[in-house]
Design an enzyme around this catalytic site. Structure first.
Site, PDB file in Angstrom:
ATOM      1  N   ARG A  75     -21.327 -38.035 -39.603  1.00 17.46           N
ATOM      2  CA  ARG A  75     -20.371 -38.802 -40.425  1.00 17.46           C
ATOM      3  C   ARG A  75     -19.064 -38.932 -39.647  1.00 17.46           C
ATOM      4  O   ARG A  75     -18.067 -38.306 -39.964  1.00 17.46           O
ATOM      5  CB  ARG A  75     -20.136 -38.080 -41.756  1.00 17.46           C
ATOM      6  CG  ARG A  75     -19.445 -38.928 -42.809  1.00 17.46           C
ATOM      7  CD  ARG A  75     -18.839 -38.066 -43.892  1.00 17.46           C
ATOM      8  NE  ARG A  75     -17.856 -37.139 -43.381  1.00 17.46           N
ATOM      9  CZ  ARG A  75     -16.569 -37.423 -43.202  1.00 17.46           C
ATOM     10  NH1 ARG A  75     -16.108 -38.617 -43.471  1.00 17.46           N
ATOM     11  NH2 ARG A  75     -15.726 -36.514 -42.733  1.00 17.46           N
ATOM     12  N   LYS A  77      -9.874 -34.162 -30.661  1.00 15.98           N
ATOM     13  CA  LYS A  77      -9.242 -33.106 -31.468  1.00 15.98           C
ATOM     14  C   LYS A  77      -8.665 -32.013 -30.573  1.00 15.98           C
ATOM     15  O   LYS A  77      -7.563 -31.505 -30.813  1.00 15.98           O
ATOM     16  CB  LYS A  77     -10.271 -32.466 -32.416  1.00 15.98           C
ATOM     17  CG  LYS A  77     -10.661 -33.347 -33.583  1.00 15.98           C
ATOM     18  CD  LYS A  77      -9.776 -33.108 -34.781  1.00 15.98           C
ATOM     19  CE  LYS A  77     -10.086 -34.112 -35.862  1.00 15.98           C
ATOM     20  NZ  LYS A  77      -9.470 -33.871 -37.128  1.00 15.98           N
ATOM     21  N   GLU A 116     -16.479 -30.411 -37.540  1.00 13.06           N
ATOM     22  CA  GLU A 116     -15.847 -31.729 -37.542  1.00 13.06           C
ATOM     23  C   GLU A 116     -16.869 -32.832 -37.802  1.00 13.06           C
ATOM     24  O   GLU A 116     -17.889 -32.918 -37.115  1.00 13.06           O
ATOM     25  CB  GLU A 116     -15.198 -31.951 -36.169  1.00 13.06           C
ATOM     26  CG  GLU A 116     -14.209 -33.067 -36.127  1.00 13.06           C
ATOM     27  CD  GLU A 116     -13.018 -32.839 -37.032  1.00 13.06           C
ATOM     28  OE1 GLU A 116     -12.646 -33.803 -37.718  1.00 13.06           O
ATOM     29  OE2 GLU A 116     -12.460 -31.730 -37.074  1.00 13.06           O
ATOM     30  N   ASP A 117     -16.607 -33.651 -38.815  1.00 12.20           N
ATOM     31  CA  ASP A 117     -17.409 -34.843 -39.096  1.00 12.20           C
ATOM     32  C   ASP A 117     -18.895 -34.558 -39.312  1.00 12.20           C
ATOM     33  O   ASP A 117     -19.768 -35.291 -38.825  1.00 12.20           O
ATOM     34  CB  ASP A 117     -17.199 -35.903 -38.005  1.00 12.20           C
ATOM     35  CG  ASP A 117     -15.828 -36.562 -38.145  1.00 12.20           C
ATOM     36  OD1 ASP A 117     -15.161 -36.322 -39.160  1.00 12.20           O
ATOM     37  OD2 ASP A 117     -15.421 -37.306 -37.244  1.00 12.20           O
ATOM     38  N   ASP A 139     -12.184 -31.682 -42.052  1.00 13.65           N
ATOM     39  CA  ASP A 139     -12.359 -32.768 -43.028  1.00 13.65           C
ATOM     40  C   ASP A 139     -12.143 -32.269 -44.454  1.00 13.65           C
ATOM     41  O   ASP A 139     -11.626 -32.996 -45.300  1.00 13.65           O
ATOM     42  CB  ASP A 139     -13.763 -33.374 -42.903  1.00 13.65           C
ATOM     43  CG  ASP A 139     -14.055 -33.801 -41.484  1.00 13.65           C
ATOM     44  OD1 ASP A 139     -13.306 -34.651 -40.969  1.00 13.65           O
ATOM     45  OD2 ASP A 139     -14.994 -33.262 -40.864  1.00 13.65           O
ATOM     46  N   ASN A 195     -10.482 -43.001 -42.749  1.00 11.22           N
ATOM     47  CA  ASN A 195     -10.291 -43.457 -41.369  1.00 11.22           C
ATOM     48  C   ASN A 195     -11.551 -44.166 -40.878  1.00 11.22           C
ATOM     49  O   ASN A 195     -12.633 -43.894 -41.377  1.00 11.22           O
ATOM     50  CB  ASN A 195     -10.018 -42.249 -40.452  1.00 11.22           C
ATOM     51  CG  ASN A 195      -8.674 -41.631 -40.716  1.00 11.22           C
ATOM     52  OD1 ASN A 195      -7.694 -42.332 -40.888  1.00 11.22           O
ATOM     53  ND2 ASN A 195      -8.612 -40.307 -40.759  1.00 11.22           N
ATOM     54  N   ASN A 240      -1.867 -37.429 -41.682  1.00  9.92           N
ATOM     55  CA  ASN A 240      -2.727 -37.208 -40.522  1.00  9.92           C
ATOM     56  C   ASN A 240      -3.005 -35.717 -40.374  1.00  9.92           C
ATOM     57  O   ASN A 240      -2.081 -34.906 -40.341  1.00  9.92           O
ATOM     58  CB  ASN A 240      -2.000 -37.745 -39.275  1.00  9.92           C
ATOM     59  CG  ASN A 240      -2.907 -37.846 -38.074  1.00  9.92           C
ATOM     60  OD1 ASN A 240      -3.794 -37.011 -37.886  1.00  9.92           O
ATOM     61  ND2 ASN A 240      -2.688 -38.849 -37.251  1.00  9.92           N
TER      62      ASN A 240
END
Length: 587
Positions: A192, A210, A282-283, A306, A443, A487
């Protein structure tokens, strides 16, 4: 230093030396680079002293035309460089001039990645000195496009790729990474990526981006950062049929096969790098993200940006926004389009402020998902992380109907679906709020729930607006509105630094609250006068130091910090731990 050289003379290689912790919250600095002051001489080691052509090809030590005449003679560089000697400042100026010539953000991204591969210190110097201009290039929104096209723009590999082919050998793969003293790992499975969906192995752009921010904004040493992509396949047909795709050409592994690979990875990381390495998820897709956080939160130092990072930065914005709209968190009513992680942190902060049980404070917060308002009658069919938000109410199918019925003062979107805050939705929120708070957080920019211009125009200039990706200032009826950016880069670099410098072994929700409070406190009256609920990024390193100090203080208070004794001034200590991209002089 002498004792280290003695150990090496006695037959030990640099790789065999036992890492020893240092006061600066890192590992023993074998080559003296981090303990030396900037005017002291250091030796540009790799496994031997880097010199000549190899020194110019070593991104850790290369300085390009900034090598002075003495260094050129000492390190066999004479003739390998043009005769001019220029300062790092002039190099930054020249590169910014070149980067600004590019029309497309992706070209700028590729130029920055090329620089990172060529001259690490110059890359970070340029990024730190031009953070507001370059952040959208190395991070969202441009990094999203980079991931989509990663197979086509792929040059030198960055980070570590662990696929199903490496099952049973992950520890061996980790040992292939050249740096041995890792403090932060950012890992994705690419399912994702931002709001762009399943990008498989091409999600590597996210951990790389990142971690460059961990260094630039939080001051974590680049050599202590490890980007990882776990490739279990992809369900993206376009990628599976793309001849340039760089990952496994198979559909995603799920269930036991997936969880066994992840478990092997988590165990290998702890075995290889110890208890205090921070692993940032992450994601990952929601169904895995919440499970992984719950499963490893008690055994590893894990953080999901996230879920937790977004929650912390949004809470900071809301705490700051209260100074514009008045009241406490408990006086407001929240409606989310997705976003259970954020909702939980808001409920926790509300509970802390009012001494009410969190079960009560949750009732001020309503969630809408793809099937409508989350209500009690849907409880049986809900995923476990949505169940606490199923309040008693008749079913409502659409976001607009939910807004009209619930009448929220705060509307927050994290759905990853663009244009869901329609004109009717924004006008409805504005009709029963003097200053509606609208946060469109998905985003990249293309997936934002609404644009800044839409929010200001449809609310007749009354909205307090922030988004996940940056928007340009908007002029409405003669007044210029500067949209805020919620952010995650405000939070995670300082948060990670706070964990590392205190040697924290577990993440606790109170640390996220501490990070939010530190960020909210950095918003000045001048920022409020412009309608901003976040401080400008220009001071991000100072902000990160404040966040790190607050997080570390909470870790010491909770008994989760292992670096003892606790430093007297945590802010100064945080600043002293930060990596400097200034060039060093070589012997």
């Amino acid at each position: 230093m002498e004792s280290t050289l003695q150990e090496m003379r006695d037959g030990a290689s640099v790789l065999d030396l036992e890492p020893k912790s240092t006061v600066a919250g890192g590992v023993r600095d074998v080559y003296g680079e981090d303990t030396a002051t900037e005017d002291q001489l250091v030796t540009p080691w790799s496994l031997s002293v880097a010199s000549g052509y190899s020194l110019l090809r070593d991104p850790h030590h290369n300085k390009g035309l900034a090598f002075n005449d003495k260094e050129r003679d000492a390190h066999y560089l004479r003739g390998l460089l043009p005769p001019a000697v220029v300062s790092q400042e002039v190099q930054v100026k020249k590169l910014m001039h070149i980067i600004r010539q590019y029309q497309l953000p992706l070209q700028k991204y590729m130029a920055m990645m090329d620089l990172q591969e060529r001259n690490e210190k110059l890359f970070y110097k340029l990024l730190i000195d031009n953070v507001e201009e370059m952040l959208p290039i190395v991070y969202t929104p441009t990094v999203g496009e980079a991931c989509q096209k990663y197979g086509s723009i792929f040059g030198r590999p960055q980070g570590l790729y662990i696929s199903l082919k490496e099952k049973g050998r992950i520890l061996e793969v980790l040992r292939n990474w050249p740096e041995k003293n890792i403090q932060v790992i950012v890992v994705t499975d690419g399912e994702r990526i931002l709001g762009l969906g399943d990008l498989g192995c091409q999600g590597m752009g996210i951990p790389v981006g990142k971690l460059s921010l961990y260094t630039a904004l939080g001051g974590v040493r680049p050599s202590a950062c490890l980007p990882v992509t776990i490739d279990v396949g992809t369900n993206n047909e376009k990628l599976l049929n793309d001849e340039f795709y760089i990952g496994l050409r198979q559909r995603r592994a799920t269930g036991q096969e997936y969880s066994e690979l992840l478990h092997e990875f988590m165990s290998a990381v702890k075995q290889n790098y110890g208890e205090r390495v921070l692993i940032q998820f992450e994601d990952f897709a929601n169904h895995n993200a919440f499970d992984l956080l719950a499963k490893y939160g008690t055994t590893h130092l894990v953080f999901n940006d996230d879920i937790q990072g977004t929650a912390s930065v949004v809470l900071a914005g809301l705490v700051a926004a209260l100074k514009l709209v008045g009241g406490t968190l408990a006086d407001h009513k929240f409606l989310f389009l997705a976003g259970t992680g954020i909702a939980e942190l808001i409920a926790l902060e509300m509970s802390k402020q009012t001494n009410m049980p969190v079960e009560e404070t949750r009732k001020r917060i309503w969630l809408v998902d793809s099937k409508g308002l989350i209500v009690g009658s849907r409880k049986e069919s809900l995923q476990h992380f949505k169940k606490p938000w199923a309040h008693e109410h008749e079913p409502i199918k659409t976001l607009l109907d939910a807004v009209n019925d619930i009448k929220p003062t705060v509307l927050i979107g994290t759905s990853g679906v663009g244009r869901t805050f329609t004109k009717e939705v924004v006008e409805a929120v504005a009709s029963f709020n003097e200053r509606p708070i609208i946060l469109a957080l998905s985003n990249p920019t293309s997936q934002s729930e609404c644009t800044a211009e839409e929010a200001y125009t449809w609310s007749k200039g009354r909205a307090i607006f922030a988004s996940g990706s940056p928007f340009a200032p908007v002029e409405y009826e003669g007044k210029v509105y500067v949209p805020g950016q919620a952010n995650n880069a405000y939070i995670f670099p300082g948060f990670g630094l706070g964990l590392i410098m205190s040697g924290t072994i577990r993440v606790h929700d109170d640390m996220l609250l501490a990070a939010s409070e530190a960020l909210a406190a950095q918003v000045t009256q001048e920022n409020f006068d412009k309608g901003l609920i976040y401080p400008p990024f220009t001071n991000i390193r100072k902000i990160s130091a404040q966040i790190a100090a607050n997080v570390a203080a909470k870790a010491y208070e909770l008994g989760l910090a292992t670096r003892l004794p606790q430093p007297k001034d945590l802010v100064k200590y945080a600043e002293s731990c930060m990596y400097s991209p200034a060039y060093r002089s070589y012997r």
